[in-house]
Each structure stands twice: as structure tokens, then as C-alpha cells.
Design a protein around this motif. Structure first.
Motif, mmCIF file in Angstrom:
data_model
loop_
_atom_site.group_PDB
_atom_site.id
_atom_site.type_symbol
_atom_site.label_atom_id
_atom_site.label_comp_id
_atom_site.label_asym_id
_atom_site.label_seq_id
_atom_site.Cartn_x
_atom_site.Cartn_y
_atom_site.Cartn_z
ATOM 1 N N LEU A 1 -45.949 148.753 -70.547
ATOM 2 C CA LEU A 1 -46.782 148.141 -71.578
ATOM 3 C C LEU A 1 -47.792 147.161 -71.005
ATOM 4 C CD1 LEU A 1 -44.267 147.477 -74.503
ATOM 5 C CD2 LEU A 1 -45.659 149.496 -74.040
ATOM 6 N N ARG A 2 -47.500 146.573 -69.860
ATOM 7 C CA ARG A 2 -48.443 145.637 -69.245
ATOM 8 C C ARG A 2 -49.753 146.320 -68.879
ATOM 9 N NH1 ARG A 2 -44.849 143.945 -64.295
ATOM 10 N NH2 ARG A 2 -44.751 146.231 -64.321
ATOM 11 N N LEU A 3 -49.671 147.609 -68.557
ATOM 12 C CA LEU A 3 -50.826 148.340 -68.046
ATOM 13 C C LEU A 3 -51.541 149.163 -69.109
ATOM 14 C CD1 LEU A 3 -49.319 149.592 -64.661
ATOM 15 C CD2 LEU A 3 -50.529 147.452 -65.136
ATOM 16 N N VAL A 4 -51.024 149.152 -70.317
ATOM 17 C CA VAL A 4 -51.667 149.915 -71.392
ATOM 18 C C VAL A 4 -53.005 149.279 -71.745
ATOM 19 C CG1 VAL A 4 -51.520 150.578 -73.825
ATOM 20 C CG2 VAL A 4 -49.520 150.805 -72.349
ATOM 21 N N GLY A 5 -54.062 150.051 -71.634
ATOM 22 C CA GLY A 5 -55.386 149.571 -72.007
ATOM 23 C C GLY A 5 -55.689 149.892 -73.454
ATOM 24 N N CYS A 6 -56.652 149.194 -74.005
ATOM 25 C CA CYS A 6 -57.009 149.382 -75.415
ATOM 26 C C CYS A 6 -58.510 149.226 -75.594
ATOM 27 C CB CYS A 6 -56.273 148.355 -76.273
ATOM 28 S SG CYS A 6 -56.834 148.279 -77.982
ATOM 29 N N THR A 7 -59.096 150.105 -76.383
ATOM 30 C CA THR A 7 -60.462 149.911 -76.855
ATOM 31 C C THR A 7 -60.429 149.810 -78.367
ATOM 32 O OG1 THR A 7 -60.879 152.313 -76.992
ATOM 33 C CG2 THR A 7 -61.464 151.185 -74.925
ATOM 34 N N LEU A 8 -61.219 148.915 -78.909
ATOM 35 C CA LEU A 8 -61.297 148.715 -80.353
ATOM 36 C C LEU A 8 -62.714 148.998 -80.814
ATOM 37 C CD1 LEU A 8 -60.084 147.729 -83.072
ATOM 38 C CD2 LEU A 8 -60.795 145.409 -82.406
ATOM 39 N N GLN A 9 -62.835 149.933 -81.772
ATOM 40 C CA GLN A 9 -64.121 150.255 -82.370
ATOM 41 C C GLN A 9 -64.093 149.894 -83.850
ATOM 42 O OE1 GLN A 9 -65.628 154.255 -81.550
ATOM 43 N NE2 GLN A 9 -64.238 154.405 -79.784
ATOM 44 N N LEU B 1 -68.148 149.999 -80.183
ATOM 45 C CA LEU B 1 -67.126 149.381 -79.350
ATOM 46 C C LEU B 1 -67.293 147.864 -79.407
ATOM 47 C CD1 LEU B 1 -64.861 149.681 -77.207
ATOM 48 C CD2 LEU B 1 -66.670 149.678 -75.473
ATOM 49 N N VAL B 2 -66.262 147.182 -79.868
ATOM 50 C CA VAL B 2 -66.360 145.723 -80.009
ATOM 51 C C VAL B 2 -65.489 144.985 -79.011
ATOM 52 C CG1 VAL B 2 -66.999 145.848 -82.455
ATOM 53 C CG2 VAL B 2 -64.583 145.657 -81.828
ATOM 54 N N ALA B 3 -64.459 145.649 -78.462
ATOM 55 C CA ALA B 3 -63.574 144.924 -77.554
ATOM 56 C C ALA B 3 -62.738 145.886 -76.731
ATOM 57 C CB ALA B 3 -62.647 143.988 -78.328
ATOM 58 N N THR B 4 -62.304 145.390 -75.575
ATOM 59 C CA THR B 4 -61.316 146.076 -74.757
ATOM 60 C C THR B 4 -60.229 145.075 -74.411
ATOM 61 O OG1 THR B 4 -62.467 145.554 -72.690
ATOM 62 C CG2 THR B 4 -63.048 147.636 -73.775
#
Length: 261
Positions: free
Chosen positions: A178-186, A191-194
């Protein structure tokens, strides 16, 4: 705070929920309020919701990342309750009229298979208790005017809880770090955040441990089947009617929330 003041503060926040109109910061009306008092105010509201027929379905940890603490001007996590009425189906319309000043946060949701009872919960205990994880979008909302909140205000306001949308792809903890799971938020296709799982207290599992050991001495257990939101991997971003929020968490899958008037 006297019990009467706790009930008064809770009543003001409940009225904001019921009328759909924000109220002045709790700390302005009750400057003597402490963090402990704020949790008493929160519990008073939860008791009211349960008496009205709602059911506790989990907990959330708020302000677990540096990004969220800096955004809200606080220096410690908090927690709130998740009730059945807060859960919304993915891809199904969610009315923005249900929330005051809504924002979204991408999170990794834990679903428990075993009870966790603090104090003394370790990382090993927490990992063993998790059945699976899913991508999630938390809808945070504030009953405090213009989000002018102190740590007392957000705790009293049930950690600014609003709603939850869970993705439908379960993943075992043994299958992912879980520490390495990346996320992008649209939001609205932009795209507003990673972010990454490590932004949440070093690992979302640490947040689960913190929660169990914080609520345990208060007589609260984290129950099998409960959903635990450990904290956002990014800042919180405003949403309005017509927006679609979409979070992609790589190996964990995606989750979508559609907002309508």
C-alpha cells in the motif's frame, strides 16, 4: 465543557445538517472547548443519528497526510464515524444537495474481516484483521461556514464526514504494497492531483493502527465488515453538480463518483 454546552454544540451542528445551512465555528461559540470536548460533541450527534435509525458502518481517519494537515491548518489526525446513510454506489448519481461545501479525497478503503480492539494493536494485528482493500472516494463536507475550521471544529463536525463511494475491485493486502500504490485524481476530466499510499502516515496500515489504538480506550471496537478510510493521499478538491470525480489507483483499480443537482 459542561454537558449542556456539549449538547448545545451538537444541536447546532445537527441543525446545520437538517436545514442545509452552515453554522459558525464551534470554537467561536465555545472557546473553552478541547479536543476531548469535540469528540463528546461528535458522539452526541452519532447517538442522535443512531436513534433516528442509522447504523454505524465504519470509521474514517482525517488529516492523516501532511497535505491535508497543511490545507486545514492542523497538526494531528482525527477520526469520525461512517454511517450507512453516507454510502453511495459507484457510477450512480449523487445529489450535491446532500452536502454542504463538498470536496473529494481519494483513499484506500479497508474492509475488516476481524475485530480490532485497542490499545496495543500492532501492524501485524491490523494486517491480519483486514479482509481486503478497495479504492474509495470520500466526500468531505463541512457544516462550518466557509470551512473556517480548527481541529476542534472538524472533530466536532464528525471529522467533516459527508459520504463514501467504494470501488468494486477487492484486493488482498498480500497482493499489494500500500505504501507504493500511486493515485491520480481527475475531476471533470481534468487531472487535479497525484498521490501515493505512503503519504498517509507512511502507510495506510499505520493509520488503521492509530485508529484502533485511539478509539479502543474509549470503548470503541472496529468490527468485522466495517469500512475504514485511513486518510487522503492528496489534498481535498471541491466538487459541484455536473462533476465526475475519478480516481485511478493502479493495481487496486478505479472508483468513480458522479455528482448531480
Amino acid at each position: 465543557m459542561e454537558t449542556s454546552a456539549v449538547r448545545d454544540a451538537a444541536a447546532r451542528l445537527l441543525l446545520a445538517y437538517d436545514k442545509g445551512e452552515p453554522t459558525a465555528p464551534v470554537i467561536e461559540s465555545f472557546p473553552e472547548a478541547t479536543v476531548a470536548d469535540a469528540y463528546r460533541i461528535q458522539q452526541e450527534q452519532v447517538r442522535t443519528w443512531v436513534e433516528r435509525g442509522d447504523v454505524i458502518k465504519g470509521h474514517k481517519v482525517g488529516l492523516a497526510s501532511k497535505a491535508m494537515q497543511q490545507q486545514m491548518g492542523v497538526d494531528q489526525p482525527d477520526y469520525g464515524h461512517l454511517l450507512a446513510g453516507m454510502f453511495h454506489l459507484e457510477h450512480q448519481p449523487i445529489s450535491t444537495a446532500s452536502f454542504l461545501q463538498p470536496r473529494v479525497e481519494p483513499e484506500i478503503g479497508f474492509v475488516l474481516g476481524e475485530r480490532l480492539r485497542g490499545p496495543g494493536v500492532t501492524v501485524a494485528d491490523a494486517i491480519r484483521a483486514v479482509d481486503f482493500v478497495v479504492p474509495a472516494l470520500e466526500i468531505v463536507a463541512s457544516r462550518i461556514t466557509d470551512w473556517k475550521i480548527s481541529i476542534v471544529d472538524t472533530i466536532a463536525d464528525n471529522a467533516s464526514s459527508g459520504g463514501v463511494v467504494l470501488g468494486s475491485k477487492p484486493t488482498a493486502l498480500s497482493d499489494v504494497d500500500l505504501r507504493l500504490v500511486g493515485c491520480t485524481l481527475q475531476i471533470g476530466g481534468d487531472l487535479v492531483a497525484t498521490g501515493a499510499g505512503a503519504a498517509v502516515l507512511g502507510s495506510p496500515v499505520n493509520s488503521l493502527v492509530w485508529l484502533a489504538n485511539t478509539v479502543g480506550p474509549l470503548g470503541v471496537d472496529l468490527e468485522p465488515g466495517h469500512v475504514i478510510l485511513p486518510g487522503s493521499m492528496t489534498r481535498a478538491y471541491p466538487v459541484q453538480a455536473g462533476d465526475t470525480a475519478f480516481a485511478d489507483m493502479g493495481p487496486l483499480g478505479t472508483v468513480t463518483a458522479i455528482f448531480t443537482p
